[in-house]
Design an enzyme around this catalytic site. Structure first.
Site, mmCIF file in Angstrom:
data_model
loop_
_atom_site.group_PDB
_atom_site.id
_atom_site.type_symbol
_atom_site.label_atom_id
_atom_site.label_comp_id
_atom_site.label_asym_id
_atom_site.label_seq_id
_atom_site.Cartn_x
_atom_site.Cartn_y
_atom_site.Cartn_z
ATOM 1 N N HIS A 1 0.822 -1.219 0.000
ATOM 2 C CA HIS A 1 0.000 0.000 0.000
ATOM 3 C C HIS A 1 0.862 1.279 0.000
ATOM 4 O O HIS A 1 0.799 2.091 -0.896
ATOM 5 C CB HIS A 1 -0.888 0.037 1.253
HETATM 6 O O1 RIB Z 1 -5.285 0.440 4.367
HETATM 7 C C1 RIB Z 1 -3.884 0.330 4.272
HETATM 8 C C2 RIB Z 1 -3.213 1.367 5.117
HETATM 9 O O2 RIB Z 1 -3.541 1.154 6.483
HETATM 10 C C3 RIB Z 1 -1.672 1.301 5.038
HETATM 11 O O3 RIB Z 1 -1.140 2.591 5.169
HETATM 12 C C4 RIB Z 1 -1.310 0.478 6.241
HETATM 13 O O4 RIB Z 1 -0.003 0.789 6.750
HETATM 14 C C5 RIB Z 1 -2.350 0.930 7.235
HETATM 15 O O5 RIB Z 1 -1.904 2.168 7.777
#
Ligand code: RIB
Ligand code: CA
Length: 315
Positions: free
Chosen positions: A241
């Site tokens: 992500h």
């Molecule tokens: O939904 C994914 C996000 O939520 C990423 O940034 C992960 O590190 C959590 O913070």
């Protein structure tokens, strides 16, 4: 002409994927990290700050690290997703103890000071809830002109991951996200539409395992830990992500990007925390976001592995 590195402030809630994003940001010669700031999200702000210090020590980043807001602007914090990142927020391999103390300035004070002093416009790379960034914009509106744009991981045009409609980072602090999306500062948005295509597969972990430098030895174990949760949900790999919010700054050509107007739902029993994207330009409102919608996964992973490989034997 030699390209000046882009000055960035990394704000996040490490978190395995924040940590890997910061490993790459620190390795890239196209970025210059001015500060690392920690926010409540995957774990408490205090744990995120401690994890930030340990990541900084691992990667040889000697700049300022500061702890941010303990709670969202108005709502109570969501329960930390210990099933995803563990009790510490960064479970898995043992990490070096911090080599440097946290700054005495809070994250907001540090960001404001750095922006006021910077001769160049700065990119804020936000990979956690937007509490610190919103608090900065609310308390120091004068720094807006020093922010080139915000590259964030958050939201999703088509779906959520913490509720059917909302992604975790936005849902933790929807009011903060609303402040950021309405700030007038352009956003590069790495939402779930792209981040769930930026998958690290087992074969990629095996390749990282073969590198054998002090950073790669930690990264493959982080991936191993992070993959376990996602495998249990049926993912074919671990979604990187947060790395998308960094990679788009250094290799934008590997992404498919669509500009659109995006607003954040802050109420609603079923829709709170949704990033509502005007995909078909129905509102006629000018785009405030460049939304990452797809990525060349192979190139993404190849670049990621090259950056990890670039760390020397001795850190
Ligand atoms: O939904 C994914 C996000 O939520 C990423 O940034 C992960 O590190 C959590 O913070
Ligand atoms: Ca994160």
């Amino acid at each position: 002409m030699i390209k000046e590195p882009i000055p960035v402030i990394l704000d996040g809630d490490p978190g395995h994927d924040d940590a890997i994003a910061w490993v790459v940001a620190n390795a890239s010669k196209d970025l210059r990290i001015l500060a690392i700031t920690a926010v409540n999200g995957n774990c408490s702000a205090a744990k995120a700050a401690y994890n930030s210090q340990r990541i900084a020590t691992l990667i040889g980043y000697n700049g300022p690290v500061s702890k941010g807001q303990d709670k969202p602007l108005y709502v109570e914090p969501l329960k930390a997703p210990t099933n995803v990142h563990g009790e510490s927020g960064l479970d898995g391999p043992a990490l070096p103890e911090p080599q440097k103390e946290l700054e005495t300035l809070t994250a907001v004070e540090l960001m404001a000071e750095i922006l006021q002093e910077s001769k160049q416009k700065v990119v804020i790379v936000a990979t956690g809830p937007l509490t610190n960034v919103a608090a900065l914009l609310l308390t120091h509106p004068e720094v807006k002109e020093k922010i080139s744009h915000i590259s964030l991981m958050g939201g999703g045009i088509k779906y959520g991951n913490w509720t059917p409609a909302a992604e975790f980072n936005i849902l933790v602090d929807p009011e903060a996200a609303d402040v950021v999306y309405k700030s007038g500062i352009h956003i590069y948005m790495a939402g779930l539409d792209v981040t769930e295509k930026a998958l690290v597969l087992q074969q990629d972990v095996e390749e990282i395992k073969k590198i054998g430098n002090p950073v790669s030895e930690i990264v493959w174990k982080w991936l191993d830990f992070f993959y376990r949760f996602h495998k249990s949900l049926g993912y074919p790999g671990a979604p990187m992500h947060d790395l998308c919010a960094v990679m788009v700054l250094i290799h934008p050509e590997i992404f498919t990007i669509k500009d659109m107007y995006v607003e954040v739902e802050t109420t609603g029993d079923y829709s709170k925390g949704t990033t509502v994207g005007d995909y078909y330009h129905i509102t006629g409102k000018e785009a405030n976001c460049s939304c990452l919608m797809d990525v060349d996964r192979k190139k993404f992973i190849d670049y990621m592995i090259d950056y990890i490989r670039s760390y020397s034997e001795v850190q």
